[in-house]
Scaffold this active site. Sequence first.
Site, PDB file in Angstrom:
ATOM      1  N   ASP A 157      47.087  93.742  41.891  1.00 13.13           N
ATOM      2  CA  ASP A 157      47.856  94.635  41.005  1.00 13.13           C
ATOM      3  C   ASP A 157      47.565  94.380  39.527  1.00 13.13           C
ATOM      4  OD1 ASP A 157      48.967  95.750  43.210  1.00 13.13           O
ATOM      5  OD2 ASP A 157      50.901  94.767  43.048  1.00 13.13           O
TER       6      ASP A 157
ATOM      7  N   ASP B 259      59.001  91.811  49.430  1.00 12.26           N
ATOM      8  CA  ASP B 259      58.304  92.409  48.299  1.00 12.26           C
ATOM      9  C   ASP B 259      59.159  92.397  47.033  1.00 12.26           C
ATOM     10  OD1 ASP B 259      55.948  93.213  49.732  1.00 12.26           O
ATOM     11  OD2 ASP B 259      57.089  94.865  50.592  1.00 12.26           O
TER      12      ASP B 259
END
Length: 585
Positions: free
Chosen positions: A305, A523
């Site tokens: 990311d 997450d």
Amino acid sequence: MSPRPHTVTRGLTAAAAITLLTGAGIAVAAQQASAAAGCRVTYSANSWSTGFTGNVSVTNLGDPITGGWNLAWDFAGNQRITQGWSATITQSGQHVTAANPSWAPGLASNASATFGFNADYSGTNASPTSFSLNGVACTGTPTTTPPTTPPTSPTTPPTTPPTSPPTSQPPGSKADNPYAGAKGYVNPEWKAKADAEPGGSRVSSNPTAVWIDRIAAIEGTTGSSSNGSMGVEDHLDAALAQGAGYIQFVIYNLPGRDCSALASNGELGVNDLPRYKSEYIDPIAAIQSRAKYAGLRIINIIEIDSLPNLITNTNVATCATMKSNGGYVQGVGYALNKLGAIGNVYNYIDAAHHGWIGWDTNFGPTADIMLQAAQASGNVKNVHGFITNTANYSALTEPYFTINSSVNGTSVRQSKWVDWNQYVDELSFAQGFRSKLVSVGFDSGIGMLIDTSRNGWGGSGRPTAASTSTAVDTFVNQSRIDRRIHAGNWCNQDGAGLGERPRSAPAAGIDAYVWVKPPGESDGSSTLIPNNEGKGFDRMCDPTYTGNERNGNSMTGALSGAPISGAWFSAQFRQLMANAYPPLS
């Protein structure tokens, strides 16, 4: 971790360093310390056509050294050191001094310190014949390994040579596929959590990656929701004890990390690139380069990311900053350089997933910025490959339609779900992106990984045949196995299942299916949970949130009751097992 839409507007404290000097250069004087009464040195050199990797181990045979040590020797020829690790190495002419790294100044009696370097030369590469430790000659019986003979047939040496040869390949080479024929390391900390769940023993022996998501994780810490007390060295030692052939680490601590999400923000600020280098990457490289791990294939997943955010999410202030200050590109480049120089280390850069960069507007520019980061490392061959779908849920394959399918004359690309993307699943995307990466300048031998830890999408909701509808949206929605509300949803997805179990070479261009995100690790939290680990609250993890531009203003599809990112989420793990595809026996 946070996927992004196609909208272009998404411990140890210091490092070993090397000072390179010309013949008349002046080096900073090595720290003086009490002289040792004796020492023994083991020196080896592994040569390629115009260079070599040197590995040195010095054993203190005298009194303990507490104030710093330095080992000195003279080359007989024109050897010139170009890069070093696990020591501060200076060279003036033929004279070399290797001083202790700042994080390891002492050398106990009968203790050893090991370091290495890359160098070039011409003519004869003779090994040094004498060494001194803190000015005292090493009189212990020295051990030297004659330099290996370079190949006589024309070859192309690696631009960035390895630090030590893996046991299964000749010096100067790496395995084409580090997963092939090798047993994966099973993280005992994750295994214990999985085994504690009903039926967890069915999957707990699968290899998963170890996440190094902050500086303290290098040594291990008991105060974290995600990492345990085992540090990098502990995991590497455990891998050796297991007889593993490979181990996987996630390198994940860039300054301004994951700039367009909150659940996975990190400890380093946008201007902390120097700390990232000296306090994070350098100590990891020093541990991974130790000689005792030379026979273990160390696989590093580099900064998930990060780079794709610079293409799709510069409308977010932090992402814009990281693009303008070069922190992501330079940080990734530095990690590739330091880790890629180690002969048994394999770097795979995170390449997002098809639901983030599968559109033409993102596809090529993302490949280009990844090349910039690789070039920033000094050598694109520091990149062994790329990984897609890390910590995400995109289906490996959609069995009942492809990007070329049409319904009553209408392309599935026009459906709301596909939304003009060029891909409908991860396997086709990974293979297509690999071709693009090679076309922009990466080595033709690069391999791809796909994280299949949570993209199985089995259970009762899995379609068993293609829809018979003649309306494109209905056809796609009834046919797709990816049951998310929107492909931009990324947090603790309800209904997901374990995917393909880790295995090597499953398809053309794919090095392995891997479980980089350990199943059962959250997450992000469903609600705000104050913590001291730098983990924020992202509304994309809130099951009541109605969304934003990144998920088409849809509901998030997130499970409720989730802890902060990286913490164990029992309810999710049990659902992942229940919905596994292929199913668990």
